[in-house]
Design a protein around this motif. Structure first.
Motif, PDB file in Angstrom:
ATOM      1  N   ASP A  87       1.035  -1.208  -0.028  1.00 50.51           N
ATOM      2  CA  ASP A  87      -0.108  -0.188  -0.027  1.00 50.51           C
ATOM      3  C   ASP A  87       0.838   1.087  -0.108  1.00 50.51           C
ATOM      4  O   ASP A  87       1.676   1.325   1.030  1.00 50.51           O
ATOM      5  CB  ASP A  87      -1.031   0.029   1.163  1.00 50.51           C
ATOM      6  CG  ASP A  87      -1.867   1.109   1.084  1.00 50.51           C
ATOM      7  OD1 ASP A  87      -1.662   2.056   0.928  1.00 50.51           O
ATOM      8  OD2 ASP A  87      -3.090   0.766   1.093  1.00 50.51           O
ATOM      9  N   THR A  89      -0.460   4.297  -0.785  1.00 47.68           N
ATOM     10  CA  THR A  89      -1.646   5.516  -0.848  1.00 47.68           C
ATOM     11  C   THR A  89      -1.064   6.688   0.189  1.00 47.68           C
ATOM     12  O   THR A  89      -0.112   6.266   0.975  1.00 47.68           O
ATOM     13  CB  THR A  89      -2.965   4.984  -0.542  1.00 47.68           C
ATOM     14  OG1 THR A  89      -2.839   4.409   0.694  1.00 47.68           O
ATOM     15  CG2 THR A  89      -3.338   3.770  -1.724  1.00 47.68           C
ATOM     16  N   ARG A  92      -2.068   8.004   5.918  1.00 45.26           N
ATOM     17  CA  ARG A  92      -3.381   7.881   6.824  1.00 45.26           C
ATOM     18  C   ARG A  92      -4.479   7.196   5.986  1.00 45.26           C
ATOM     19  O   ARG A  92      -5.674   6.790   6.519  1.00 45.26           O
ATOM     20  CB  ARG A  92      -4.139   8.810   7.355  1.00 45.26           C
ATOM     21  CG  ARG A  92      -2.979   9.380   8.499  1.00 45.26           C
ATOM     22  CD  ARG A  92      -3.672  10.682   9.360  1.00 45.26           C
ATOM     23  NE  ARG A  92      -3.577  12.012   8.401  1.00 45.26           N
ATOM     24  CZ  ARG A  92      -2.682  12.839   8.329  1.00 45.26           C
ATOM     25  NH1 ARG A  92      -1.341  12.550   9.264  1.00 45.26           N
ATOM     26  NH2 ARG A  92      -2.730  14.059   7.592  1.00 45.26           N
ATOM     27  N   MET A  93      -4.210   7.095   4.645  1.00 45.86           N
ATOM     28  CA  MET A  93      -5.221   6.314   3.734  1.00 45.86           C
ATOM     29  C   MET A  93      -5.242   4.762   3.906  1.00 45.86           C
ATOM     30  O   MET A  93      -6.011   4.076   4.219  1.00 45.86           O
ATOM     31  CB  MET A  93      -5.017   6.746   2.346  1.00 45.86           C
ATOM     32  CG  MET A  93      -6.110   6.141   1.327  1.00 45.86           C
ATOM     33  SD  MET A  93      -7.658   6.767   1.543  1.00 45.86           S
ATOM     34  CE  MET A  93      -7.564   8.317   0.993  1.00 45.86           C
ATOM     35  N   ALA A  95      -4.241   3.228   6.431  1.00 43.44           N
ATOM     36  CA  ALA A  95      -4.776   2.784   7.786  1.00 43.44           C
ATOM     37  C   ALA A  95      -6.342   2.327   7.586  1.00 43.44           C
ATOM     38  O   ALA A  95      -6.786   1.454   8.103  1.00 43.44           O
ATOM     39  CB  ALA A  95      -4.627   4.014   8.860  1.00 43.44           C
ATOM     40  N   LYS A  96      -6.890   3.104   6.811  1.00 43.53           N
ATOM     41  CA  LYS A  96      -8.182   2.575   6.260  1.00 43.53           C
ATOM     42  C   LYS A  96      -8.566   1.267   5.411  1.00 43.53           C
ATOM     43  O   LYS A  96      -9.514   0.309   5.513  1.00 43.53           O
ATOM     44  CB  LYS A  96      -9.025   3.830   5.698  1.00 43.53           C
ATOM     45  CG  LYS A  96      -9.042   5.110   6.454  1.00 43.53           C
ATOM     46  CD  LYS A  96      -9.599   6.191   5.695  1.00 43.53           C
ATOM     47  CE  LYS A  96      -9.676   7.403   6.681  1.00 43.53           C
ATOM     48  NZ  LYS A  96     -10.261   8.702   5.822  1.00 43.53           N
ATOM     49  N   ASN A  97      -7.607   1.158   4.551  1.00 44.84           N
ATOM     50  CA  ASN A  97      -7.590   0.028   3.329  1.00 44.84           C
ATOM     51  C   ASN A  97      -7.150  -1.297   4.208  1.00 44.84           C
ATOM     52  O   ASN A  97      -7.530  -2.281   3.814  1.00 44.84           O
ATOM     53  CB  ASN A  97      -6.290   0.420   2.576  1.00 44.84           C
ATOM     54  CG  ASN A  97      -6.754   1.669   1.569  1.00 44.84           C
ATOM     55  OD1 ASN A  97      -7.891   1.950   1.599  1.00 44.84           O
ATOM     56  ND2 ASN A  97      -5.681   2.043   0.990  1.00 44.84           N
ATOM     57  N   GLU A  99      -8.480  -2.753   6.641  1.00 37.70           N
ATOM     58  CA  GLU A  99      -9.469  -3.367   6.927  1.00 37.70           C
ATOM     59  C   GLU A  99      -9.880  -4.232   5.883  1.00 37.70           C
ATOM     60  O   GLU A  99     -10.183  -5.601   6.371  1.00 37.70           O
ATOM     61  CB  GLU A  99     -10.639  -2.397   7.475  1.00 37.70           C
ATOM     62  CG  GLU A  99     -10.284  -1.533   8.666  1.00 37.70           C
ATOM     63  CD  GLU A  99     -11.448  -0.682   8.694  1.00 37.70           C
ATOM     64  OE1 GLU A  99     -12.533  -0.776   8.239  1.00 37.70           O
ATOM     65  OE2 GLU A  99     -11.217   0.444   9.770  1.00 37.70           O
ATOM     66  N   GLU A 100      -9.824  -4.048   4.773  1.00 36.67           N
ATOM     67  CA  GLU A 100     -10.145  -4.810   3.545  1.00 36.67           C
ATOM     68  C   GLU A 100      -9.131  -5.959   3.461  1.00 36.67           C
ATOM     69  O   GLU A 100      -9.514  -6.907   3.185  1.00 36.67           O
ATOM     70  CB  GLU A 100     -10.469  -4.134   2.147  1.00 36.67           C
ATOM     71  CG  GLU A 100     -10.895  -4.750   1.093  1.00 36.67           C
ATOM     72  CD  GLU A 100     -12.229  -5.533   1.156  1.00 36.67           C
ATOM     73  OE1 GLU A 100     -12.461  -6.442   0.405  1.00 36.67           O
ATOM     74  OE2 GLU A 100     -12.763  -5.174   2.123  1.00 36.67           O
ATOM     75  N   GLU A 114       2.190   5.804   8.015  1.00 38.42           N
ATOM     76  CA  GLU A 114       1.190   5.205   9.008  1.00 38.42           C
ATOM     77  C   GLU A 114       1.660   4.856  10.192  1.00 38.42           C
ATOM     78  O   GLU A 114       3.098   4.755  10.525  1.00 38.42           O
ATOM     79  CB  GLU A 114       0.757   3.795   8.472  1.00 38.42           C
ATOM     80  CG  GLU A 114       0.081   4.030   6.833  1.00 38.42           C
ATOM     81  CD  GLU A 114      -0.995   5.092   6.779  1.00 38.42           C
ATOM     82  OE1 GLU A 114      -1.623   5.131   7.792  1.00 38.42           O
ATOM     83  OE2 GLU A 114      -0.778   5.829   5.726  1.00 38.42           O
ATOM     84  N   VAL A 118      -0.724   0.266  13.144  1.00 36.58           N
ATOM     85  CA  VAL A 118      -1.380  -0.287  11.975  1.00 36.58           C
ATOM     86  C   VAL A 118      -1.196  -1.831  11.823  1.00 36.58           C
ATOM     87  O   VAL A 118      -1.873  -2.437  11.542  1.00 36.58           O
ATOM     88  CB  VAL A 118      -1.307   0.620  10.781  1.00 36.58           C
ATOM     89  CG1 VAL A 118      -1.828   0.309   9.493  1.00 36.58           C
ATOM     90  CG2 VAL A 118      -1.620   2.075  10.803  1.00 36.58           C
TER      91      VAL A 118
END
Length: 344
Positions: A87, A89, A92-93, A95-97, A99-100, A114, A118
């Protein structure tokens, strides 16, 4: 798992494009594709290089198709044929990804923007490869932290390191976007001491006694570090240099060779034919280094766009258990990227 490790790069920016290029240079990896959200010249360069391009979401894929880009599907499609997602990105992006990625039970790597939390693991190949082996994820630390861990690990391995104090002159922004921001005619100190790089280095090696201070300066080429290190005993300059020589990812350079500033080192990388003029190594001035009794003083240059690329390649092998040791992976990566060769 296939014979080759299949890699997806999510985010085709400054780091992502360099990771993708480096993956294609490894004989035990293949680039499954790159995912992005943009429709400008950057993803167009990915397809021009022959990389399969995916939209981060269905909406982004549709927009990219409308812009005339050749899209192979979405990130979800890409992950169906991937062993590891890197990743890249924006901060902080990722950290959301994650999950997937976890929902898909796919191994992943995030970058130093990050937080350590994380992934619960921070990576520099020479210091934490073994603890990353077969994990679900890791975080390749930032450019400056990578340089700190590399150099202090070399001194530590030689039995020389007691404590280290460093001052970082941090470039203001990436060169390609300096028209959009950055600073001019000023210096901006980081508000706290220690600056975040010292504690970040301790997330890789908690035993490091390190304090950092940082200031942002009005240039875009690279970072410059100055270090004052207390050694465990009195040592000679040659002993310290030998410690640094023990790392294939620290290259000793000389002011006497005309490498008098960071721009000259960057120009040397261009003359060497490095992709994107990449300086993967810590470039440490050999003839500037000074040892007085049990004190050592030195300075080095960090290319923030390049130094984490070999670490990311090694992190892939660590997560997938595809190397017998850190040394084996480092040697393989170095050979593929041309690291460890004498500059001059």
């Amino acid at each position: 798992m296939n014979a080759k490790i299949r890699i997806a790069v999510n985010g085709y920016g400054v780091i992502g494009k360099r990771v993708a290029q480096a993956v294609t240079q490894q004989d035990d990896m293949e680039l499954a594709g790159v995912a992005d959200i943009g429709t400008d010249w950057r993803p167009r360069m990915a397809t021009r290089k022959g990389f399969r391009l995916f939209g981060a979401t269905t909406e982004h894929a549709d927009g990219m198709k409308k812009a005339g880009l050749d899209i192979s599907g979405t990130l979800q499609d890409l992950m169906d044929e991937t062993d590891v997602v890197v990743d890249c990105t924006p901060k902080r992006m990722a950290a959301k990804n994650v999950e997937e990625y976890r929902r898909r039970n796919i191994k992943f790597i995030v970058q130093g923007g990050e937080k350590h939390a994380v992934t619960g693991h921070s990576f520099v190949a020479e210091a934490s490869f073994d603890s990353a082996r077969d994990r679900a994820s890791t975080r390749v630390v930032s450019c400056n932290t990578t340089s700190i861990v590399r150099t202090l690990t070399a001194l530590k391995g030689a039995g020389l390191l007691k404590r280290a104090r460093g001052t970082l002159l941090r470039r203001a922004t990436d060169p390609w976007e300096s028209h959009e921001g950055g600073i001019m005619n000023t210096l901006v100190p980081e508000a706290e001491i220690p600056s975040h790089q010292g504690p970040d280095a301790q997330s890789v090696d908690p035993d490091l006694d390190v304090v950092t201070m940082a200031v942002k300066v009005p240039e875009t080429i690279a970072h410059l570090h100055y270090w004052s290190v207390e050694l465990k005993r009195e040592a000679t300059k040659e002993e310290v240099l030998d410690a640094f020589r023990s790392s294939s990812r620290i290259s000793l350079i000389r002011i006497g060779d005309g490498l008098t500033a960071i721009n000259t080192v960057k120009e040397l990388m261009a003359d060497l034919g490095r992709p994107h003029d990449n300086l993967y190594e810590v470039a440490l001035w050999e003839d500037m280094l000074k040892v007085q009794g049990n004190e050592c003083f030195y300075a080095y240059m960090v290319d923030n766009q390049a130094i984490v690329i070999p670490e990311t390649i090694d992190a892939i092998r660590a997560l997938t258990g595809r190397a017998e040791s850190a040394q084996a992976s480092i040697a393989k990566t170095n050979s593929a990227l041309g690291i460890g060769q004498a500059f001059v």
